[in-house]
Each structure stands twice: as C-alpha cells, then as structure tokens.
Design a protein around this motif. Structure first.
Motif, PDB file in Angstrom:
ATOM      1  N   THR A 173       0.819  -1.209   0.000  1.00 34.49           N
ATOM      2  CA  THR A 173       0.000   0.000   0.000  1.00 34.49           C
ATOM      3  C   THR A 173       0.854   1.261   0.000  1.00 34.49           C
ATOM      4  OG1 THR A 173      -0.173   0.130   2.422  1.00 34.49           O
ATOM      5  CG2 THR A 173      -1.821  -1.201   1.261  1.00 34.49           C
ATOM      6  N   LEU A 201      -5.242  -9.544  -1.977  1.00 34.61           N
ATOM      7  CA  LEU A 201      -6.107  -8.416  -1.655  1.00 34.61           C
ATOM      8  C   LEU A 201      -5.390  -7.546  -0.642  1.00 34.61           C
ATOM      9  CD1 LEU A 201      -9.505 -10.311  -1.123  1.00 34.61           C
ATOM     10  CD2 LEU A 201      -8.824  -9.014  -3.158  1.00 34.61           C
ATOM     11  N   THR A 253      -5.640  -3.567   1.593  1.00 30.36           N
ATOM     12  CA  THR A 253      -6.304  -2.316   1.889  1.00 30.36           C
ATOM     13  C   THR A 253      -5.513  -1.591   2.956  1.00 30.36           C
ATOM     14  OG1 THR A 253      -8.395  -1.278   2.577  1.00 30.36           O
ATOM     15  CG2 THR A 253      -7.800  -3.336   3.657  1.00 30.36           C
ATOM     16  N   TYR A 259      -5.326   2.338   5.346  1.00 29.68           N
ATOM     17  CA  TYR A 259      -5.967   3.598   5.731  1.00 29.68           C
ATOM     18  C   TYR A 259      -4.982   4.427   6.535  1.00 29.68           C
ATOM     19  CZ  TYR A 259      -9.066   6.997   7.904  1.00 29.68           C
ATOM     20  OH  TYR A 259      -9.645   8.171   8.331  1.00 29.68           O
ATOM     21  N   GLN A 310      -7.214   6.429   1.664  1.00 31.86           N
ATOM     22  CA  GLN A 310      -7.721   5.065   1.532  1.00 31.86           C
ATOM     23  C   GLN A 310      -7.047   4.407   0.329  1.00 31.86           C
ATOM     24  OE1 GLN A 310     -12.188   5.180   1.718  1.00 31.86           O
ATOM     25  NE2 GLN A 310     -11.777   7.384   1.958  1.00 31.86           N
ATOM     26  N   TYR A 333      -6.987   0.691  -1.857  1.00 35.65           N
ATOM     27  CA  TYR A 333      -7.585  -0.613  -2.108  1.00 35.65           C
ATOM     28  C   TYR A 333      -6.891  -1.227  -3.320  1.00 35.65           C
ATOM     29  CZ  TYR A 333     -11.269   1.612   0.644  1.00 35.65           C
ATOM     30  OH  TYR A 333     -11.960   2.289   1.620  1.00 35.65           O
ATOM     31  N   ASN A 345      -2.697  -1.195   7.704  1.00 36.18           N
ATOM     32  CA  ASN A 345      -2.979  -1.851   6.431  1.00 36.18           C
ATOM     33  C   ASN A 345      -2.986  -3.359   6.622  1.00 36.18           C
ATOM     34  OD1 ASN A 345      -0.285  -3.078   5.491  1.00 36.18           O
ATOM     35  ND2 ASN A 345       0.292  -0.975   6.021  1.00 36.18           N
ATOM     36  N   SER A 403      -3.111  -7.075   4.254  1.00 36.80           N
ATOM     37  CA  SER A 403      -3.071  -7.728   2.946  1.00 36.80           C
ATOM     38  C   SER A 403      -3.292  -9.221   3.136  1.00 36.80           C
ATOM     39  CB  SER A 403      -1.746  -7.461   2.236  1.00 36.80           C
ATOM     40  OG  SER A 403      -0.670  -8.037   2.944  1.00 36.80           O
TER      41      SER A 403
END
Length: 665
Positions: free
Chosen positions: A54, A159, A161, A163, A170, A172, A660, A662
C-alpha cells in the motif's frame, strides 16, 4: 516526419546487435519488493515494510540513500538523485523511455506505476546507467514490473487495503496471477483516495487532496523452448489532484503504457540471452485553476507526450568477462499550450511546448571483468545520436522573436563512458571509479515559452542555442562487514562544464501576474556537486538491528553562488526487530538547518527538524490464507516542518496513524 524516424529506428535495429546485464558494481543499488517487504542493499533510510504494497512508489524510492523528493503536494513527487533533478536523470519502466507531459513536472514517470505491479527498483548512481538510460549525469532509475513467470504457482490472489488517518487516505488493491509451463498472466487494480492532509499542529493544508486508479496486465507465452513472447499494458488515471505549492491543480492526468517483447534464452556462443522490446506510451495532463478562489485570470494548461520506442539487448559471458550490448531508439513528441480567460475579452492563447519531436538512438556496451577473487573491473560506454525538430509553425515563430535565426532542427551526439575498480578481501571492499558524459538540453530548457516557476516566481524561456552540458564524475567507497557490525563510506563528485540553469534577463517583462521577472536558460562555465555519506549498522541481537546513516552534500556554480536543491546535513537512525512472525521499527530523521541555501536561485533558509516514527507488523496464517497486518505512526510527535526540497516550503504531514492489511490466497 515521425513515420520516417520510426522506420529509420526499426531499420537500424536489424543492422545491429542487442544486450543486457544485471551485474551491479559498487555504485548500483536495488530495492526489491517481496510480497509486502522491501529491502535495499544500500543505505539505512527507513524501510517501508510497515506499509508494504500500500506504500507509494515514492516511499519505496526514499529507501535508497542517493534519493530525495521534490514535493509540490501529497501526490506525484519528483525524484532527485545525487541532488539532481529530472533533466539530469533517466527514468524508465522496464527499460521503456517515458516522458512527463506537464511543463511543471507534476507527473514524473514514477507516478504511473503502483506497488502492486512493482518487482524491484534499480538505481544506478551517476554516469554508469542502465542500458536504456540516456542523459543520466546524475543517475538512472528503472522500475522493474512484477511478472508471475512460467512454472510458478498455478494461481495466486492478493487483496490489500490501507488507511491513513491524516488526510483520510484510503488504498484498495487486488491482483491475480496464473502460471503454467506454456503461459502466465498477472493483472490487478489499485485505487487511492485522499482528502486534504494536516501539517503538524493540526493545520490543514488546502488543495492537497487526490484520487487515482491504476490497472495493469502482464502476459507471457512460450512459443517454443527458450523462445518467449511477453506483453504489458498499464492504464493510470489521476483526477482532482491538488498542488498546494502551485497556483494550479490537475483535473486529469492519464497514462497509457504498452509493450511487446521477444526473448530468446540459452543462446550458444558469445551471448546467452537476447531480448527485444517495442513499446508505445501516451501521457496526457490537464492543469487548471478553476477550484482556486480569487483568480484574476483563469488558465487551462494541457500537455501531451507520446513515445514510440524499442530496445534490443544481448548479454553474454566468456571466461572472466560478463558483458552486455544494447541498442535502443525512441521518438517522442511533447506539446503543451495555455489558454487564459479574462471576463469580457476573447480568450488568449499561447504555446508553451511547441510540439517538439525528438528522435534518439544509441548503442551501449558494458563489461564486468573478474581479475581474481579479490580484484574486479567494470567498463561501460554509450553513444547516442539525437535529432530534434520544432513541429509547430506558431511555436517556431514565437521563439524566433527572442532568438532570430534559430534553427528549426538540431542534431548531435551525446554519450557517456565510465570505469571502476573494486578490491575485496575478507570483510573489506574498496572501490574507485570515474566517468565522463554529456546531455542535450531538455525540451523545456531549449524551447519552453514563458513557463512560470512557483519556486522562484520567475517566468522561464528556453534557449535553442544552448550547448550540451557535460560532467566528469569521480567516486569512491570503502566498506567493512563483520559478524556484528558493517560500515560504508561513500563520496562522489560531479564537475560540470556548460552547466544549464535559468538566468534573469531584465530586458524582458513577465507574462504571469506577480512574477518576479523572466529567466532565460543559459550555459554557465562550470559547477560542482559533491555528495558524501556514512552508514553504520549493528546486529545487536539475533532479532534486533540498529541502522544509521549520515549524509552531507555541497554544490556551487562558477560565480561562487550555491546551487539550488542541495540537501543539508542529515542523520537517520532506526532500531529494527524481527522475531518469528513479528517485525517492528522505531526510528527518526534529524536534519540540520539548510544554511548553505541558494538565495540567487530563489531559495530561503529551511530550519532543521527531527521527526520520529514507529511501526509493528504480524504475519497471521489462516489455513490457505496468509494475512499481513501492520500498524504505525509517522511524525510521532506531530512536528510542523518543511524539507529543503518542498516547493514553497509547503509543510509535511503531521502525526499520521496508519493501518494496512493484505491477504495472499
């Protein structure tokens, strides 16, 4: 004209040989991304494992000791290498030449790749650049894309994400990879959205929001044993991007990047590998000030960059030699204009980049020679021929007012050569190197037309009569690595001739309201930049490491004035722990006052500062899923500060808490 150049480019290719080499001497650096972990063979700048995939490309680049960033906002920072900006660097993506489309450099090449599609970053310091680099006096950066490859796991899914509390950032992302003996593919998408961030003391920084989406696809097909076809497509679009350090924002920045390559492995004879790649990329960038209040004259400033190119490279080895031979060529067009709107008056129009076409083709050769177990040599050389033409009649006539008799086309040779020697014995390694190279003026330096620079508040005009800038590089390093402690001392010096920089011309009046005057790019007789660094690392315990780095740089030009954007003395330190599935880090960056600032070129004194960070992470296996969870705090004590390279002293983020997660399926 463009079709003729492309045909010429392809014709030359099939009359020459190709190359490649991944051997790195003491000057080369790489940052490799494995899953969510980033490691670097150099420096002790902060590891971004806490943010992993991220993290932005810029955060990954900041690990490398020679790299800093020019920040005009929260998005798309411009890399500096050895205290040199874009004009003296070469930035490629998987060897592809790409050129930004913004006259204010608000869209560096690095902004068009996301961490989810990045395998590693190759940084070459100084004149010993990667094979496709050109004009790289300060260094070269190549972003290597992540490709799943043949005979890997049949299928994987990721996947992620993240923040960040400061600015409500944000992130994603999702990607998938499929692999067999005959075929592979990996593809994914990334989305980032941020509001205005807050500086230390909870002060909001207006016009610092942004959002972007990035999608990518990599494909590979095995035509036959050792014959491989690969393709890449990247689409990146950023919208509603604010730049608090400038007078304008970006409504849209879009990049389309594509390539098709053929690779032949296990060759016999002098070379064992051959790769040829053709590529095309198209960048569009639209600046405007519609969201800014109290603007006297509203402006739109779109820009466009198109590049066709190819390279063909061979790598081989014989006895104690490992060598590369590379041919590359590209054709690029840059166009930018500006429309000014005044109430009650017809819009005013002006070209700022007059549709300049550049054709460049070059041949590079490098050789790594192992003299013995303790002694090695490296030689590298590249020569390129470049042809440039102003395609716009209107732009040519406008520049001719200031430069009567200017030529519409220019051609010439540029190149570089470097040599280095390394000795290593037990834990010691000592290396020395030198090089010489030159570069042609950039399109902005040669043909820019009334481009306003918010850094010094001057309008800039290019100079088509500039000479090529050249430099001699001297570098040396000494390192020692023991069981507990390792240390490294590095120094490099760049001695310039015909240094290119903007010089005020009091005869001209500025076009921009509030501008301090007009500068025209000129050649200075000489200039010098010197960089030094010392790293000291200690493995205190099996699970605890202490990393430290000190650096200092110096730069001045022929009149004795300081050069702009030269880093002050800095010290970074970090305690890093790694035990079983846990990892953590506590560290800080301490920077002295920038007392040797360049008032001649618009700089002001930057106060020193100290900022600290802390992070922790844990890997959690859940049956067939591996989860990575990371939390951390940047700017732990909410310090209000700006760095020497922050445009107009825009403040950095204050305290920032992030988390974060994953998942690898």
């Amino acid at each position: 004209m463009m079709i003729v150049d492309i045909v010429t480019c392809i014709g030359v290719l099939f009359c020459s040989f190709p190359q490649t080499t991944l051997v790195h001497d003491s000057i080369d650096k790489e940052a490799t991304i494995h899953e969510v972990t980033v490691t670097s063979t150099v420096g002790t700048k902060r590891k971004v494992a806490g943010k992993g995939k991220t993290a932005s490309i810029e955060e990954h680049l900041l690990q490398l000791g020679n790299v800093a960033m020019v920040k005009r906002g929260a998005y798309a920072w411009e890399p500096l290498v050895n205290n040199m900006t874009t004009e003296r660097l070469s930035t490629t993506i998987d060897g592809m030449k790409i050129f930004y489309a913004c006259t204010d450099k608000m869209d560096p090449v690095t902004s068009y790749v996301e961490s989810g599609n990045l395998q590693r970053i190759r940084l070459d310091s100084g004149l010993d650049g990667n094979p496709q680099a050109s004009g790289n006096i300060g260094g070269s950066i190549d972003l290597k894309l992540r490709k799943s490859g043949f005979d890997a796991a049949p299928q994987t899914f990721n996947l992620m994400t993240g923040y960040e509390g400061n600015g409500h950032l944000q992130v994603y992302g999702a990607d998938a990879a499929f692999s067999s003996h005959k075929f592979y593919s990996n593809f994914g998408a990334f989305y980032r959205h941020a509001d205005n961030y807050r500086a230390g003391g909870h002060e909001e920084v207006p016009y610092s929001k942004f959002q972007k989406v990035n999608t990518f696809l990599n494909l590979g097909y095995r035509l036959a044993q050792n014959h491989i076809l690969e393709g890449t497509v990247i689409f990146d679009r950023a919208t509603d991007v604010g730049y608090p350090a400038l007078n304008m924002d970006v409504s849209d920045a879009t990049g389309f990047i594509s390539s098709l390559s053929y690779r032949h492995e296990q060759l016999q004879g002098l070379f064992y590998r051959w790769e040829t790649k053709a590529y095309y990329n198209h960048i569009t960038h639209n600046m405007d000030d519609k969201s800014r209040p109290d603007v006297v004259i509203h402006m739109d400033m779109p820009g466009r960059s198109r590049t066709f190119g190819l390279y063909s490279l061979l790598e081989g080895s014989k006895k104690n030699h490992q060598y590369q031979l590379n041919y590359d060529c590209y054709y690029n067009t840059l166009f930018a204009d500006m429309t000014m709107y005044v109430e009650g008056v017809e819009p005013m129009y002006m070209l700022t980049w007059p549709d300049v076409g550049t054709f460049n083709n070059g041949l590079q050769l490098s050789d790594n020679i192992s003299l013995s177990a303790e002694h090695s040599l490296r030689f590298s050389a590249k020569v390129s021929w470049q042809h440039r033409r102003v395609n716009s009649d209107e732009g040519f006539r406008a520049l001719s007012i200031y430069f009567p008799g200017m030529e519409r086309t220019t051609s010439g040779w540029i190149g570089r050569v470097s040599a280095s020697y390394a000795w290593q014995h037990e834990g010691w390694r000592i290396a020395v190197g030198t090089g010489y190279g030159n570069r042609a003026p950039s399109v902005t330096e040669a043909y820019g037309y009334f481009l306003n620079n918010a850094f010094d508040r001057y309008d800039y005009i290019g100079n088509p009569n500039l000479k090529n800038e050249s430099a001699v590089e001297l570098n040396a390093s000494a390192s020692w690595k023991g069981d507990v402690v390792d240390a490294r001392l590095e120094v490099n010096a760049f001695l310039f001739q015909n240094y290119i920089i903007g010089v005020p011309d009091e005869r001209l009046s500025p076009m921009t309201i509030g501008a301090a005057g007009v500068k025209i790019y000129q050649n200075l007789k000489n200039a010098q930049i010197v960089n030094t660094s010392l790293t000291f690392n200690a493995q205190l315990l099996s699970w605890l490491r202490w990393d430290n780095r000190l650096s200092y740089s110096y730069g001045k030009e022929s009149t004795g004035a300081r050069l702009p954007l030269i880093a002050p003395f800095s010290f970074t330190t970090a305690l890093k722990l790694s035990r079983q599935r846990w990892e953590g880090e506590f560290g800080g960056e301490l920077v002295a006052d920038q007392s040797n600032y360049s008032s001649k070129y618009g700089e002001e004194r930057t106060p020193g500062y100290a900022v600290w960070h802390i992070s922790a992470g844990y890997q959690l296996p859940l049956k067939s899923v591996l989860a990575d969870i990371h939390v951390g705090i940047d700017n732990l004590f909410d310090r209000y500060y700006s760095t020497y390279s922050d445009w107009n002293h825009i403040p950095q983020k204050g305290r920032n808490i992030y988390v974060n997660v994953s998942f690898q399926l």
